[in-house]
Design a protein around this motif. Structure first.
Motif: not given
Length: 258
Positions: A87-91, A94-100, A112-115
Motif C-alpha cells: 500500500r505504501q508503494q502504491k501511495e 499515486a503521489h508522483r502521478l498526481a503531481l504530474l 500534501t499526502r496520499v493515503e
C-alpha cells in the motif's frame, strides 16, 4: 488482583501522534506489547500500526468509551505487513502521478499526502490551496488509473504541518505531530502579553502561521506566567480567568473573574 489492561497506544508513523485503541476481544488474550504490529479499526477503516508505550496520564484524559469504534482487531500477521508495504508503494506511485497531472493542468493546488486505506477501498489525496479547485477531471483520471474510489480533501496550513511533521525552532518535534489534539486560536496579542519580539519570522511556525506554543506561557489572573490560570485552581483556559469558556464568574477555585 492487577487490573487487566483494556487499551494500548498505537502509532502509524514514527513521527506521528500515538492514538489509543481498545483491546476488545484481545482483552482476554496476552495483550500486545511495545513493538508489536496490530491491525486496528479507525474512523476511516482498518489500519496497521505499531504498539508504543502508553502514558497513563494522557490515556486517562482521553479515555475511550466501551462502544468506541477505535479497537484492536488482531495482531498483525506477516501477510498484513506485506499488504501495508505494498500500500505504501502504491501511495508513492499515486503521489508522483498526481503531481504530474496537477502540473499538466496548471491546477492551483499543492499535494500534501496520499493515503490508501488498508483494505484498498479508497485512496485519499490531501492538498492545500488558497481557493476552490475544480479537480473533477483529475479525480476521473486517477480513478481510471488506480481502479479505486478517489477522494480529494482540502486541508489548512496547520493540518499540512501536522501531517508532514518536522522540528520547531525549539529543536523538538512539532507539538501538532506528537501530542496536540486540536488547534486552538492564536493571536498576536498573546505575543504582546509575553513581551516577545513581534518579528513575524520568529513568531511563525513551519506552517507559516503563528506558533501554537504562544498560548503556553500566557499570564494568569495574578500576572504569573505559565499556563493561563491553570495554577489558580483547576482552570484549563490558557487565555485567563473570566474569558472564553470560563465565563465571567471565574472558574474552579480561582477568585479572579478577569
Amino acid at each position: 488482583m492487577r487490573e487487566t489492561v483494556r487499551y494500548v497506544s498505537v502509532k502509524f508513523a514514527p513521527m506521528g501522534r500515538a492514538q489509543t485503541f481498545l483491546l476488545g476481544e484481545l482483552n482476554a488474550a496476552p495483550a500486545p506489547v511495545t513493538g508489536d504490529r496490530v491491525v486496528v479499526q479507525t474512523e476511516s477503516g482498518p489500519a496497521v500500526g505499531a504498539v508504543v508505550p502508553t502514558i497513563q496520564g494522557v490515556a486517562e484524559r482521553h479515555k475511550l468509551s466501551q462502544d468506541s469504534t477505535h479497537r484492536v482487531v488482531r495482531k498483525a500477521s506477516a501477510d498484513d505487513i506485506v499488504v501495508k508495504l505494498k500500500r505504501q508503494q502504491k501511495e508513492q506511485e499515486a503521489h508522483r502521478l498526481a503531481l504530474l497531472k496537477i502540473r499538466e493542468r496548471g491546477l492551483e493546488m499543492k499535494l500534501t499526502r496520499v493515503e490508501l486505506l488498508f483494505d484498498g477501498s479508497r485512496m485519499i489525496f490531501y492538498f492545500t490551496s488558497e481557493g476552490r479547485v475544480d479537480f473533477r477531471e483529475l479525480v476521473r483520471e486517477l480513478a481510471s488509473e488506480f481502479h479505486t474510489r478517489i477522494e480529494m480533501r482540502q486541508i489548512g496550513a496547520r493540518d499540512e504541518a501536522k501531517m508532514l511533521g518536522g522540528y520547531g525552532s525549539c529543536g523538538r518535534p512539532l507539538c501538532c505531530t506528537t501530542w496536540l489534539n486540536s488547534f486552538e486560536p492564536v493571536s498576536i496579542k498573546m505575543a504582546k502579553q509575553q513581551d516577545l519580539s513581534l518579528n513575524p519570522s520568529r513568531l511563525s511556525g513551519l506552517c507559516g502561521r503563528l506558533k501554537c506554543c504562544l498560548r503556553y506561557e500566557l499570564p494568569n489572573a495574578k500576572g504569573v506566567r505559565g499556563g493561563g490560570c491553570g495554577d489558580e485552581g483547576g482552570c484549563s483556559n490558557p487565555t485567563g480567568c473570566g474569558t472564553g469558556s470560563c465565563g465571567s464568574g471565574g472558574c474552579g477555585t480561582c477568585a479572579h473573574g478577569g
